[in-house]
Design a protein around this motif. Structure first.
Motif, PDB file in Angstrom:
ATOM      1  N   GLN A  51      -4.528  -2.431   5.570  1.00 46.90           N
ATOM      2  CA  GLN A  51      -4.168  -2.863   3.589  1.00 46.90           C
ATOM      3  C   GLN A  51      -4.935  -3.903   3.951  1.00 46.90           C
ATOM      4  O   GLN A  51      -6.110  -4.550   2.755  1.00 46.90           O
ATOM      5  N   ARG A  52      -5.027  -5.431   4.570  1.00 48.33           N
ATOM      6  CA  ARG A  52      -5.395  -6.280   4.722  1.00 48.33           C
ATOM      7  C   ARG A  52      -6.345  -6.790   4.269  1.00 48.33           C
ATOM      8  O   ARG A  52      -7.655  -6.887   3.835  1.00 48.33           O
ATOM      9  N   GLU A  53      -7.397  -5.757   5.256  1.00 47.66           N
ATOM     10  CA  GLU A  53      -8.875  -5.723   5.583  1.00 47.66           C
ATOM     11  C   GLU A  53      -9.408  -5.207   4.358  1.00 47.66           C
ATOM     12  O   GLU A  53     -10.381  -5.246   3.876  1.00 47.66           O
ATOM     13  N   MET A  54      -8.689  -4.061   4.029  1.00 50.74           N
ATOM     14  CA  MET A  54      -9.208  -2.965   2.497  1.00 50.74           C
ATOM     15  C   MET A  54      -9.734  -4.378   1.397  1.00 50.74           C
ATOM     16  O   MET A  54     -10.093  -4.474  -0.029  1.00 50.74           O
ATOM     17  N   VAL A  55      -7.736  -5.076   1.403  1.00 52.40           N
ATOM     18  CA  VAL A  55      -7.552  -5.806  -0.207  1.00 52.40           C
ATOM     19  C   VAL A  55      -8.976  -6.957   0.378  1.00 52.40           C
ATOM     20  O   VAL A  55      -9.986  -7.825  -0.746  1.00 52.40           O
ATOM     21  N   PHE A  56      -9.474  -7.722   1.028  1.00 54.90           N
ATOM     22  CA  PHE A  56     -10.333  -8.486   1.472  1.00 54.90           C
ATOM     23  C   PHE A  56     -11.630  -7.977   1.076  1.00 54.90           C
ATOM     24  O   PHE A  56     -12.314  -8.723   0.596  1.00 54.90           O
ATOM     25  N   LYS A  64     -17.566  -2.386  -3.694  1.00 58.69           N
ATOM     26  CA  LYS A  64     -17.396  -0.909  -4.472  1.00 58.69           C
ATOM     27  C   LYS A  64     -15.866  -0.334  -3.572  1.00 58.69           C
ATOM     28  O   LYS A  64     -16.393  -0.653  -1.932  1.00 58.69           O
ATOM     29  N   MET A  65     -15.015   0.317  -4.025  1.00 57.05           N
ATOM     30  CA  MET A  65     -14.390   0.864  -2.701  1.00 57.05           C
ATOM     31  C   MET A  65     -14.866   2.340  -2.159  1.00 57.05           C
ATOM     32  O   MET A  65     -15.144   2.444  -1.090  1.00 57.05           O
ATOM     33  N   SER A  66     -16.019   2.845  -3.025  1.00 60.37           N
ATOM     34  CA  SER A  66     -17.133   3.442  -1.999  1.00 60.37           C
ATOM     35  C   SER A  66     -18.022   2.595  -0.640  1.00 60.37           C
ATOM     36  O   SER A  66     -18.631   3.702   0.148  1.00 60.37           O
ATOM     37  N   GLN A  67     -18.113   1.825  -1.396  1.00 62.85           N
ATOM     38  CA  GLN A  67     -19.282   0.984  -0.138  1.00 62.85           C
ATOM     39  C   GLN A  67     -17.768   0.300   0.871  1.00 62.85           C
ATOM     40  O   GLN A  67     -18.194   0.690   2.098  1.00 62.85           O
ATOM     41  N   ILE A  68     -16.977   0.192   0.918  1.00 58.95           N
ATOM     42  CA  ILE A  68     -15.748   0.351   1.860  1.00 58.95           C
ATOM     43  C   ILE A  68     -15.216   1.268   1.778  1.00 58.95           C
ATOM     44  O   ILE A  68     -15.843   1.512   3.543  1.00 58.95           O
ATOM     45  N   VAL A  79      -9.032   4.033   0.657  1.00 56.22           N
ATOM     46  CA  VAL A  79      -9.590   3.481  -0.136  1.00 56.22           C
ATOM     47  C   VAL A  79      -8.234   3.005  -1.118  1.00 56.22           C
ATOM     48  O   VAL A  79      -8.171   1.799  -1.240  1.00 56.22           O
ATOM     49  N   SER A  80      -8.834   3.860  -1.765  1.00 51.65           N
ATOM     50  CA  SER A  80      -8.192   3.327  -3.450  1.00 51.65           C
ATOM     51  C   SER A  80      -6.627   3.154  -3.676  1.00 51.65           C
ATOM     52  O   SER A  80      -6.107   2.840  -3.623  1.00 51.65           O
ATOM     53  N   ARG A  81      -6.168   4.509  -2.780  1.00 51.36           N
ATOM     54  CA  ARG A  81      -4.632   4.944  -2.446  1.00 51.36           C
ATOM     55  C   ARG A  81      -4.646   3.920  -1.284  1.00 51.36           C
ATOM     56  O   ARG A  81      -3.004   2.392  -1.858  1.00 51.36           O
ATOM     57  N   THR A  82      -4.531   3.258  -0.550  1.00 51.62           N
ATOM     58  CA  THR A  82      -4.914   2.217   0.470  1.00 51.62           C
ATOM     59  C   THR A  82      -4.564   0.799  -0.754  1.00 51.62           C
ATOM     60  O   THR A  82      -3.959  -0.333   0.012  1.00 51.62           O
ATOM     61  N   VAL A  83      -5.578   0.290  -0.824  1.00 52.47           N
ATOM     62  CA  VAL A  83      -5.672  -0.885  -1.589  1.00 52.47           C
ATOM     63  C   VAL A  83      -4.313  -1.059  -3.203  1.00 52.47           C
ATOM     64  O   VAL A  83      -3.726  -1.970  -3.202  1.00 52.47           O
ATOM     65  N   ARG A  85      -1.511   0.326  -2.672  1.00 53.56           N
ATOM     66  CA  ARG A  85      -0.261   0.011  -2.409  1.00 53.56           C
ATOM     67  C   ARG A  85       0.200  -1.120  -1.614  1.00 53.56           C
ATOM     68  O   ARG A  85       0.773  -1.769  -1.724  1.00 53.56           O
ATOM     69  N   ALA A  86      -1.408  -1.704  -1.504  1.00 52.73           N
ATOM     70  CA  ALA A  86      -1.146  -3.325  -1.218  1.00 52.73           C
ATOM     71  C   ALA A  86      -1.211  -3.948  -2.399  1.00 52.73           C
ATOM     72  O   ALA A  86       0.236  -4.365  -2.165  1.00 52.73           O
ATOM     73  N   LYS A  87      -1.792  -3.648  -2.965  1.00 49.65           N
ATOM     74  CA  LYS A  87      -1.175  -4.786  -4.659  1.00 49.65           C
ATOM     75  C   LYS A  87       0.174  -4.073  -5.062  1.00 49.65           C
ATOM     76  O   LYS A  87       1.103  -5.083  -5.050  1.00 49.65           O
ATOM     77  N   GLN A  88       1.298  -2.766  -5.327  1.00 47.01           N
ATOM     78  CA  GLN A  88       2.508  -2.474  -5.759  1.00 47.01           C
ATOM     79  C   GLN A  88       3.585  -3.657  -4.127  1.00 47.01           C
ATOM     80  O   GLN A  88       4.697  -4.114  -4.595  1.00 47.01           O
ATOM     81  N   ARG A  89       2.817  -3.906  -3.344  1.00 46.40           N
ATOM     82  CA  ARG A  89       3.823  -4.379  -2.081  1.00 46.40           C
ATOM     83  C   ARG A  89       3.722  -6.490  -2.368  1.00 46.40           C
ATOM     84  O   ARG A  89       4.291  -6.451  -2.067  1.00 46.40           O
ATOM     85  N   LEU A  90       2.164  -6.827  -2.157  1.00 47.68           N
ATOM     86  CA  LEU A  90       2.018  -7.877  -3.615  1.00 47.68           C
ATOM     87  C   LEU A  90       2.715  -7.863  -4.438  1.00 47.68           C
ATOM     88  O   LEU A  90       3.605  -9.546  -4.262  1.00 47.68           O
ATOM     89  N   TYR A  91       3.063  -7.858  -5.268  1.00 49.28           N
ATOM     90  CA  TYR A  91       3.659  -7.795  -6.560  1.00 49.28           C
ATOM     91  C   TYR A  91       5.313  -8.006  -6.547  1.00 49.28           C
ATOM     92  O   TYR A  91       5.813  -8.651  -6.731  1.00 49.28           O
ATOM     93  N   ARG A  92       5.411  -7.174  -5.620  1.00 55.23           N
ATOM     94  CA  ARG A  92       7.135  -6.690  -4.728  1.00 55.23           C
ATOM     95  C   ARG A  92       7.134  -8.206  -4.452  1.00 55.23           C
ATOM     96  O   ARG A  92       8.546  -8.719  -5.136  1.00 55.23           O
ATOM     97  N   CYS A  93       6.435  -8.238  -3.704  1.00 53.90           N
ATOM     98  CA  CYS A  93       6.732  -9.985  -2.301  1.00 53.90           C
ATOM     99  C   CYS A  93       7.055 -10.808  -3.802  1.00 53.90           C
ATOM    100  O   CYS A  93       7.282 -11.686  -3.509  1.00 53.90           O
TER     101      CYS A  93
END
Length: 98
Positions: A51-56, A64-68, A79-83, A85-93
């Motif tokens: 998640q950290r890598e994809m968010v970075f 773009k997600m296709s490039q990642i 990629v879309s799903r991972t980003v 979920r990472a965003k949701q986790r960061l919002y909660r935190c």
């Protein structure tokens, strides 16, 4: 023909309001800095390495997600799903930290 009495001076009025709002706005730089620190800490501690890598790559590098997906050899939907979920986790935190 215009009926509104503000039409002749509308752009001046908007400019005056912009200046007034800027002069009377609260300084929230301390809150923004606290949020940035919290976000950095949350990215390091709460996200998985993937998640950290994809968010970075998505937010910091601007790829773009296709490039990642192509770079990491995965499907774009992964990629879309991972980003997401990472965003949701960061919002909660961050919601509970501030």
């Amino acid at each position: 023909m215009r009926d509104t009495r503000f039409d002749a001076r509308s752009s001046e009025w908007i400019g005056d309001m912009t200046v007034w709002l800027r002069d009377h706005a609260e300084d929230n730089s301390e809150q923004l800095e606290r949020l940035r620190r919290g976000l950095r800490r949350a990215r390091e501690q709460e996200l998985t390495p993937r998640q950290r890598e994809m968010v970075f790559l998505y937010y910091d590098r601007g790829l773009k997600m296709s490039q990642i997906a192509q770079k990491l050899g995965v499907n774009r939907s992964t990629v879309s799903r991972t980003v997401k979920r990472a965003k949701q986790r960061l919002y909660r935190c961050l919601r509970y930290a501030l």
